[in-house]
Design an enzyme around this catalytic site. Structure first.
Site, PDB file in Angstrom:
ATOM      1  N   SER A  38     -20.429 -37.695 100.670  1.00  0.00           N
ATOM      2  CA  SER A  38     -21.888 -37.782 100.658  1.00  0.00           C
ATOM      3  C   SER A  38     -22.408 -37.456  99.269  1.00  0.00           C
ATOM      4  CB  SER A  38     -22.484 -36.831 101.687  1.00  0.00           C
ATOM      5  OG  SER A  38     -22.526 -35.528 101.140  1.00  0.00           O
ATOM      6  N   LYS A  39     -23.704 -37.606  99.114  1.00  0.00           N
ATOM      7  CA  LYS A  39     -24.358 -37.368  97.818  1.00  0.00           C
ATOM      8  C   LYS A  39     -24.028 -36.007  97.231  1.00  0.00           C
ATOM      9  CE  LYS A  39     -28.309 -40.382  97.463  1.00  0.00           C
ATOM     10  NZ  LYS A  39     -28.989 -40.872  98.646  1.00  0.00           N
ATOM     11  N   ARG A  40     -23.745 -35.046  98.108  1.00  0.00           N
ATOM     12  CA  ARG A  40     -23.434 -33.708  97.604  1.00  0.00           C
ATOM     13  C   ARG A  40     -22.212 -33.711  96.688  1.00  0.00           C
ATOM     14  NH1 ARG A  40     -21.439 -30.639 101.494  1.00  0.00           N
ATOM     15  NH2 ARG A  40     -21.464 -32.362 102.950  1.00  0.00           N
TER      16      ARG A  40
END
Ligand code: GLU
Length: 492
Positions: free
Chosen positions: A255-257
């Protein structure tokens, strides 16, 4: 395999920029089509108008083209099975929904949003699952009453009240669910728009899709889809659900994290589409467990579903960067120059055309090709060629274990020497400057370090003598002189 010509599709919903997971799905479909001499179709699943994003759609087109995943049929290219955007096919879904109602496989449901909300609440409190099938058993009279009130119904599938639904997936094997766990899903909404389930099945059938390759997250929808196929009496395509892509640590979904996850992120940072394709192909597919590098032609030759892993694979930014470096090193120099121009122009804030007129980049490429990990790295390696005046951190100009006075002296001698060198070639400079280091009782590293900072402002640069040659004698001498001034002030 079927004996029908292979037809596969990538069916994104334009709700966000193309994600690397989506790109991998597209790539596997594309490779599968190319491997089997089949057709790769792009279909836009845009019936959820609240989440529709025109910029996302443009990005999907751009990103697929950037990756070289050209579609044989679809938006902008056409084809015999169009239109290829679901929002342009509403009448088709309405017709098929009506057909299921007429044949007794589906029914009109007039339940109010309030009633449905109540049921959901009950469901959340652990009561019955889903819709209670109230309208499945309406009499003709009750139906007529609802109609007379002007209520526009939805269409729901009559899910069998008993028995099981079984399907086979090439990657996941066989799955069986009890039909009692499935509720009577909505096929057509009251605004005339289909649900994902109806549109997806109708289109896969009408577009004669032979194999459905898509992300694992769609696996739970398959029993419903199978029931829709059965209600129509249609043949069910071959399913292959692809394992999700995990974060670099292997814990949880990417994910973007964890970093950039959109194709454009990598494109903007100077990854090559060739490297991206090779890398994505290997996230979840392997040929022989060891080969990492594949040309596009090799991928087409080797790709098949039996090489797709069951277990999810982690996304490694490091491996992608390494692979990108390999692809950069293998590019012909001219090609690399062309690809670097936009990145350097952006990095320096100058016009691409200005840059093309200058000779430095072309001359520099052989010196830095080995060192570039991304195209965007070029700015750090090359900026000092294009600025008029360098700003110095004066401390960098003083070599370790020397005094400012030593450095001024070293710069004076270097100036003299390079000004009088008959030939400004790398070899001549190197021989002369090594000799000078000896004379000055410095080790060559110390002297070269001072010169490097003096002409570039940096401690890490392309190889020194090549850099001096490309800068040219005039600029080298004037920068050495300026650096001398700066150190002189420090010495004072
Ligand atoms: N529109 C779905 C998506 O956005 C496609 C699912 C499928 O390929 O059937 O992922």
């Amino acid at each position: 395999m079927t004996d029908k010509p292979v037809r596969v599709r990538f069916a994104p919903s334009p709700t966000g920029y193309l994600h690397v997971g989506g790109a991998r799905t597209a790539l596997y479909n594309w490779l599968f089509a190319r491997h089997h001499g089949g057709t790769f179709i792009l279909r836009i699943e845009d019936t959820d108008r609240t989440r529709y994003d025109a910029k996302a759609l443009e990005d999907i087109f751009d990103s697929l083209r950037w990756l070289g995943l050209y579609w044989d049929e679809g938006p902008q290219v056409g084809g015999a099975y169009g239109p290829y955007a679901q929002s342009e096919r509403l009448a088709i879904y309405q017709k098929y929904a009506r057909q299921l109602v007429d044949e007794g496989h589906a029914y009109y449901c007039y339940c109010s949003p309030e009633r449905l909300a109540q049921m959901r609440e009950q469901h959340d409190r652990g009561g019955q699952t889903g819709y209670d099938r109230h309208c499945r058993y309406l009499t003709a009279k009750q139906r007529a009453d609802y109609e007379a009130q002007g209520i526009v119904p939805v269409v729901r599938l009559k899910v069998p009240l008993e028995g099981q639904t079984t399907f086979y997936d090439v990657i996941r094997g066989q799955t069986t669910v009890d039909n009692t766990t499935l509720d009577d899903l909505v096929l057509l909404k009251s605004d005339g728009f289909p649900t994902y389930h109806l549109a997806n099945v109708v289109d896969d059938h009408l577009m004669e899709i032979t194999h459905i390759m898509r992300g694992d997250e769609w696996l739970p929808s398959v029993p419903r889809h199978v029931l829709i196929y059965q209600a129509f009496g249609w043949e069910i395509p071959i399913y292959a659900h692809l394992p999700i892509i995990l974060s670099p640590t292997g814990k949880g979904k990417l994910s973007k994290r964890h970093g950039g996850v959109e194709v454009r992120y990598f494109r903007e940072r100077g990854y090559l589409p060739e490297a991206m394709v090779n890398f994505l192909a290997r996230v979840g597919w392997s040929y022989d467990d060891k080969t990492e590098l594949f040309t596009r032609e090799e991928l087409i030759a080797h790709f098949d579903l039996n090489g797709v892993n069951k277990s999810p694979a982690a996304f490694s930014y490091e491996k992608l960067e390494w692979m990108n470096g390999v692809y950069i090193r293998n590019l012909p120099a001219d090609d690399l120059v062309q690809r670097l121009v936009p990145f350097l122009a952006t990095g320096l804030g100058i016009e691409e055309n200005e840059l093309r007129k200058r000779r430095e980049l072309r001359e520099l490429v052989p010196l830095v090709q080995e060192r570039l990990k991304t195209l965007a790295d070029i700015t750090d390696w090359a900026d000092f060629f294009f600025v008029e005046e360098i700003t110095y951190d004066p401390r960098l100009l003083i070599a370790k274990k020397t005094t400012p006075a030593d450095c001024v002296f070293a710069l004076d001698r270097t100036l003299e020497l390079l000004a009088s060198l008959p030939d400004f070639s790398e070899e001549a400079m190197e021989t002369a400057l090594r000799g000078l280091a000896d004379d000055l009782n410095m080790n060559p590293g110390q002297l070269f370090g001072i010169i490097r900072v003096a002409v570039t402002g940096k401690t890490v640069t392309p190889p020194l003598f090549g850099t001096l040659r490309i800068l040219g004698r005039e600029r080298v001498l004037s920068r050495l002189a300026r650096a001398r001034e700066v150190v002189l002030q420090l010495a004072a």
